[in-house]
Design an enzyme around this catalytic site. Structure first.
Site, PDB file in Angstrom:
ATOM      1  N   HIS A 246     -14.065   8.911   2.988  1.00 43.44           N
ATOM      2  CA  HIS A 246     -12.738   9.478   2.676  1.00 43.44           C
ATOM      3  C   HIS A 246     -11.608   8.588   3.196  1.00 43.44           C
ATOM      4  O   HIS A 246     -10.510   9.071   3.450  1.00 43.44           O
ATOM      5  CB  HIS A 246     -12.562  10.887   3.255  1.00 43.44           C
ATOM      6  CG  HIS A 246     -13.718  11.802   2.994  1.00 43.44           C
ATOM      7  ND1 HIS A 246     -13.782  12.646   1.914  1.00 43.44           N
ATOM      8  CD2 HIS A 246     -14.883  11.979   3.677  1.00 43.44           C
ATOM      9  CE1 HIS A 246     -14.924  13.326   1.948  1.00 43.44           C
ATOM     10  NE2 HIS A 246     -15.625  12.928   3.005  1.00 43.44           N
TER      11      HIS A 246
ATOM     12  N   SER B  50       7.540 -13.081  -1.742  1.00 44.35           N
ATOM     13  CA  SER B  50       8.491 -12.287  -2.502  1.00 44.35           C
ATOM     14  C   SER B  50       9.773 -13.097  -2.627  1.00 44.35           C
ATOM     15  O   SER B  50      10.155 -13.812  -1.705  1.00 44.35           O
ATOM     16  CB  SER B  50       8.762 -10.978  -1.764  1.00 44.35           C
ATOM     17  OG  SER B  50      10.015 -10.459  -2.157  1.00 44.35           O
TER      18      SER B  50
ATOM     19  N   LYS C 164       7.228 -11.093   3.169  1.00 46.27           N
ATOM     20  CA  LYS C 164       6.129 -10.592   2.340  1.00 46.27           C
ATOM     21  C   LYS C 164       5.088 -11.660   2.050  1.00 46.27           C
ATOM     22  O   LYS C 164       5.376 -12.842   1.933  1.00 46.27           O
ATOM     23  CB  LYS C 164       6.661 -10.072   0.988  1.00 46.27           C
ATOM     24  CG  LYS C 164       7.439  -8.784   1.081  1.00 46.27           C
ATOM     25  CD  LYS C 164       6.592  -7.540   1.360  1.00 46.27           C
ATOM     26  CE  LYS C 164       5.749  -7.121   0.180  1.00 46.27           C
ATOM     27  NZ  LYS C 164       6.571  -6.590  -0.920  1.00 46.27           N
TER      28      LYS C 164
ATOM     29  N   GLU D 147      -4.861  -8.043  -6.607  1.00 45.98           N
ATOM     30  CA  GLU D 147      -4.287  -7.002  -7.472  1.00 45.98           C
ATOM     31  C   GLU D 147      -4.594  -7.280  -8.944  1.00 45.98           C
ATOM     32  O   GLU D 147      -4.850  -6.362  -9.725  1.00 45.98           O
ATOM     33  CB  GLU D 147      -2.772  -6.912  -7.261  1.00 45.98           C
ATOM     34  CG  GLU D 147      -2.403  -6.352  -5.895  1.00 45.98           C
ATOM     35  CD  GLU D 147      -0.904  -6.452  -5.645  1.00 45.98           C
ATOM     36  OE1 GLU D 147      -0.240  -5.417  -5.642  1.00 45.98           O
ATOM     37  OE2 GLU D 147      -0.391  -7.573  -5.458  1.00 45.98           O
TER      38      GLU D 147
END
Ligand code: ARG
Length: 456
Positions: free
Chosen positions: A153, A274, A280, A287
């Site tokens: 979980h 970024s 970043k 992704e």
């Protein structure tokens, strides 16, 4: 090529919807190989003269060299790779070119080309997956003892080792490879010579063309030969499952690279910055692997829906079989390469993993197991006692192995000093010696099996 009984040429829209050359040019190598095998058989069977067959074969070699050098010319009027090649052959060698299409049809031709292509695609994917397995095993071996929190979980559950976690992906990829090799075995039958749908009256030798193209045997039913696309679906289904696994690994890297986790530092080579937030470091490659899985599944669905409900034998719908397979293959090959690169070069922050494993009361089950083992207490009662120990540790803000004996005795008098030996994360993982368990000794044994399997 087929205009004998037509008075007018096709409308320009018809030309556009009909043509597959913009994508099936990708089959050119397989198309030339299939034609060469076919014409060699026609000559051997005395269906065409040896002189014509030699001219055709030499012409096909010339065309292959042209395609290699300049690409395949996209002429929508010529519809597809089969006609583009045949019409170039006619330019090169004259009317003898027209004998190549004896005893075959584009229906068995395209089924053969596509099977050959899928076979090569599977070999490429298998090589990529093997590389990924090697990378996983190498990193697992380095980290066979590195303790991390194991999750259910996405909640800290029990400590595991990073090596164990990585070897879980090894198992997934092992099954993926077996699905691809099953797909390859089923694809290994040659449709060439089934002709349009019913077979041919010419005295062909389908065993000879099958063997020349490296197939195990010719297909056994001419209708099925030209209407079957199971081999493409097998490929797409195997690709779907492989991409699903890659996307899970990608997702772990994305979570692990987030600041609250901080389990990994992704390599510069697979991250981007970024344009607005200088701090970043985005896990873009991971992704995209996660995203590509969706597109690959879409390709699988597309071909399933194209094929469902088609009557025998060939229907033009089936021309739409190729784009989803090509797209899925390109996405999968890229995803495998990106994940392999990430696995090889990612920095694991094992100190941070250990710290979190120690802070999440992950050894609670070990206390309960100890109560069962040493105190003869039924597991359900032990679970209850342990729950109170966790609450005490939480209240005191200490890990389980730092709870004072007095506190533990207060919870249950049957607890004694020996319990501390099982409450550390190292003791916890070391105790999980069941086959396939997370104990470093077990993980190393499975790594040794894997290395044997990979032949390294
Ligand atoms: N371009 C076609 C395809 O990819 C080749 C087969 C055409 N057959 C036909 N009967 N029109 O499916």
């Amino acid at each position: 090529m087929w205009g004998g009984r037509f008075a007018a040429g096709p409308a320009s829209i018809m030309r556009e919807i009909n043509a597959s050359i913009p994508f099936d040019k990708r089959l050119w190598k397989q198309d030339i190989a299939g034609s060469k095998a076919h014409v060699a058989m026609l000559a051997k069977q005395d269906i065409v003269s040896q002189a014509d067959a030699d001219a055709i074969s030499a012409g096909l070699d010339t065309i292959a060299a042209e395609y290699e050098a300049n690409g395949v010319p996209v002429d929508l009027d010529l519809e597809d790779i089969h006609m583009v090649t045949e019409s170039r052959l006619a330019e090169l060698i004259g009317p003898a070119a027209g004998r190549l299409h004896t005893a075959r049809s584009r229906n068995d031709q395209v089924a053969t080309d596509f099977r050959l292509w899928v076979r090569d695609a599977i070999d490429e994917v298998e090589a990529g997956l093997l590389g990924l397995q090697r990378a996983l095993v190498a990193r697992a071996e380095e980290n066979a003892d590195a303790v991390m929190p194991g999750f259910t979980h996405l909640q800290s559950a029990q400590p595991v080792t990073l090596g164990h976690h990585l070897m879980a992906y090894y198992e997934m990829v092992r099954r993926d490879r077996s699905r691809f090799s099953d797909a390859r075995a089923r694809a290994d039958e040659c449709p060439l010579g089934a002709a349009a749908l019913a077979g041919t009256g010419f005295p062909t030798d389908r065993h000879a063309t099958a063997a020349a193209l490296g197939f195990a045997k010719p297909t056994d039913n001419s209708l099925d030969s030209v209407s079957d696309r199971d081999f493409a679906l097998d490929y797409l289904m195997a690709a779907t499952q492989a991409s699903l696994h890659l996307s899970r690994l990608a997702e772990e890297f994305i979570i692990w690279a987030s600041q609250p986790f901080g389990f990994v530092k992704l390599p510069d080579a697979y991250s981007t910055g970024s344009s607005i937030m200088p701090q970043k470091r985005n896990p873009d490659a991971a992704e995209l692997v996660r995203g590509h899985a969706g597109r690959i599944m879409g390709c699988m669905t597309a071909l399933c829906v194209t094929m469902k409900g088609l009557p025998l034998a060939y229907s033009k719908d089936m021309q739409d079989d190729k784009p989803p397979v090509f797209e899925a293959h390109d996405l999968l090959a890229l995803s495998i390469a990106a994940m392999t690169g990430m696995v090889e070069t990612v920095t694991f922050r094992t100190d941070r993993m250990r710290g979190l494993a120690e802070s999440g009361f992950a050894t609670a089950t070990d206390l309960a197991d100890w109560l069962v083992r040493e105190g003869g207490i039924p597991f359900r009662e032990a679970h209850h006692i342990t729950g109170r120990a966790v609450a005490a540790a939480e209240a005191a803000a200490v890990p389980m192995d730092q709870l004072p004996m007095a506190t533990l005795k207060e919870i249950d008098a049957r607890i004694d000093e020996r319990v501390y030996a099982v409450l550390t994360v190292d003791a916890s993982v070391a105790s999980r010696q069941s086959h396939g368990g997370t104990a470093p000794a077990q993980v190393r044994a499975r790594i040794a099996d894997a290395k044997r399997e990979l032949g390294s």
